[in-house]
Each structure stands twice: as C-alpha cells, then as structure tokens.
Design a protein around this motif. Sequence first.
Motif, short mmCIF file in Angstrom:
data_model
loop_
_atom_site.label_atom_id
_atom_site.label_comp_id
_atom_site.label_asym_id
_atom_site.label_seq_id
_atom_site.Cartn_x
_atom_site.Cartn_y
_atom_site.Cartn_z
N GLN A 170 4.85 21.37 7.36
CA GLN A 170 6.15 21.65 6.75
C GLN A 170 6.21 23.08 6.25
O GLN A 170 5.18 23.71 6.04
CB GLN A 170 6.37 20.70 5.57
N ALA A 171 7.42 23.56 6.03
CA ALA A 171 7.64 24.81 5.31
C ALA A 171 7.82 24.41 3.85
O ALA A 171 8.91 24.02 3.43
CB ALA A 171 8.86 25.55 5.84
N ALA A 172 6.75 24.45 3.09
CA ALA A 172 6.77 23.95 1.71
C ALA A 172 7.43 24.95 0.77
O ALA A 172 7.01 26.09 0.68
CB ALA A 172 5.35 23.65 1.25
N ALA A 173 8.45 24.48 0.07
CA ALA A 173 9.06 25.25 -1.01
C ALA A 173 8.35 24.84 -2.30
O ALA A 173 7.50 23.94 -2.29
CB ALA A 173 10.55 24.95 -1.09
N ALA A 174 8.68 25.47 -3.41
CA ALA A 174 8.07 25.11 -4.68
C ALA A 174 8.36 23.64 -4.98
O ALA A 174 9.49 23.17 -4.81
CB ALA A 174 8.61 26.00 -5.79
N ALA A 182 -8.42 18.24 3.37
CA ALA A 182 -8.23 19.58 3.94
C ALA A 182 -6.77 19.99 3.86
O ALA A 182 -5.87 19.15 3.97
CB ALA A 182 -8.69 19.61 5.39
N VAL A 183 -6.54 21.27 3.66
CA VAL A 183 -5.19 21.83 3.68
C VAL A 183 -5.24 23.11 4.52
O VAL A 183 -6.19 23.88 4.43
CB VAL A 183 -4.64 22.10 2.26
N ASP A 184 -4.22 23.26 5.35
CA ASP A 184 -4.11 24.47 6.18
C ASP A 184 -2.82 25.17 5.78
O ASP A 184 -1.75 24.56 5.77
CB ASP A 184 -4.07 24.08 7.66
N VAL A 185 -2.93 26.44 5.42
CA VAL A 185 -1.78 27.24 5.02
C VAL A 185 -1.59 28.34 6.05
O VAL A 185 -2.52 29.08 6.35
CB VAL A 185 -1.97 27.85 3.61
N GLY A 186 -0.38 28.40 6.58
CA GLY A 186 -0.05 29.41 7.58
C GLY A 186 0.82 30.50 6.98
O GLY A 186 0.58 30.97 5.86
N ALA A 187 1.86 30.85 7.70
CA ALA A 187 2.74 31.94 7.30
C ALA A 187 3.44 31.64 5.97
O ALA A 187 3.87 30.52 5.71
CB ALA A 187 3.78 32.19 8.38
N ALA A 214 -4.32 31.85 -0.36
CA ALA A 214 -4.18 32.74 0.79
C ALA A 214 -4.10 31.88 2.04
O ALA A 214 -4.54 30.73 2.04
CB ALA A 214 -5.37 33.69 0.88
N ALA A 215 -3.53 32.44 3.09
CA ALA A 215 -3.42 31.69 4.35
C ALA A 215 -4.80 31.35 4.87
O ALA A 215 -5.75 32.11 4.72
CB ALA A 215 -2.65 32.52 5.38
N GLY A 216 -4.94 30.16 5.46
CA GLY A 216 -6.20 29.73 6.03
C GLY A 216 -6.45 28.26 5.79
O GLY A 216 -5.64 27.56 5.19
N THR A 226 8.55 30.14 0.90
CA THR A 226 7.97 28.93 1.48
C THR A 226 6.61 29.28 2.08
O THR A 226 6.33 30.44 2.36
CB THR A 226 8.85 28.32 2.60
N ALA A 227 5.81 28.25 2.30
CA ALA A 227 4.53 28.43 2.98
C ALA A 227 4.38 27.30 3.99
O ALA A 227 4.63 26.13 3.66
CB ALA A 227 3.37 28.39 1.99
N GLN A 228 4.01 27.64 5.21
CA GLN A 228 3.73 26.61 6.21
C GLN A 228 2.43 25.92 5.82
O GLN A 228 1.39 26.57 5.68
CB GLN A 228 3.57 27.24 7.61
N THR A 229 2.48 24.61 5.60
CA THR A 229 1.29 23.88 5.20
C THR A 229 1.20 22.53 5.92
O THR A 229 2.21 22.01 6.40
CB THR A 229 1.27 23.57 3.68
N CYS A 230 0.01 22.00 5.95
CA CYS A 230 -0.20 20.61 6.35
C CYS A 230 -1.50 20.16 5.70
O CYS A 230 -2.34 20.97 5.35
CB CYS A 230 -0.25 20.45 7.87
#
Length: 140
Positions: free
Chosen positions: A21-25, A44-49, A91-93, A123-127
Amino acid sequence: MINIPMDVSSRIHPYEAIPSQAAAAGTVNGPGILRTGYLSAQLAVDVGAVGGAPTSFSIVEQLQHSNDNGSTDPWTNFVPNVGSASLTVTAAGLAYVGVNLLGAKAYVRTQQTAAFVGGTSPTAQTCGVLTLGGAISDPA
C-alpha cells in the motif's frame, strides 16, 4: 551415516500481514492468523518509495495477539519473554525481527503505524509479511 537437512519450507508458513500500500499517516491492522502449532515467527516490513517530501518518517510494525481473533478478547501488543515483537523503520528497505511465540495467544496479527514529519500529503510504499515457523508438526 549421511545427515540430510530437513526441508525448511515444510516447517514455515508465510502470510501477507499488511498488503502492499501507499501508507499515509495512521494505523493499519492486518488480518488475524491462527498460530496454533507454531513456536516462532519472523515479522518483516518492506518500505519502498516515500512521496510527498517529508523531512523524516517512521513505520512501526508490531505483533499483536488475541485468544479469539478479537471477538471478545481485544487485540493487545505481544511482549515476548526474550527479544522484541516490533520493529521501527526510518529509511527505505527491508527490516525483520525474529519473535519467540512462547506465551502468545492463539491468534496473531500485525499492526503497522506510519508517521511523517513535514511534507505535502506524504506516503510510503509498504507491505508486511509474517512468517510462522518452528512448526510442531508439518503444516497442513
């Protein structure tokens, strides 16, 4: 005698804990997962753009538990006897933590909270992925 390693994949089960998702606050709760028969997990969490140009951000992934999937026993943060059942990403990763499920109730889920400082509608791309492991017997 030759020692052949056990097939690891027969003793683990990955779950999509927080869909991409594109996570908002705010806070997102994942689905309840019946963990009976598993003694450990990897959260685990993955953070993208990250969009919207915030000066900083954090994504907190927390393992929660309940006896009945939240029906009458409310979800609460799981606190293991050893180690942690949460992680914070700034940070992203990809980040992950192993969790000993000794003392956890029958159902587990992840809760993801996103926070941002500054920016315009950041927003941050996360899963999130929760992998149950240490199966007492081969999963069905």
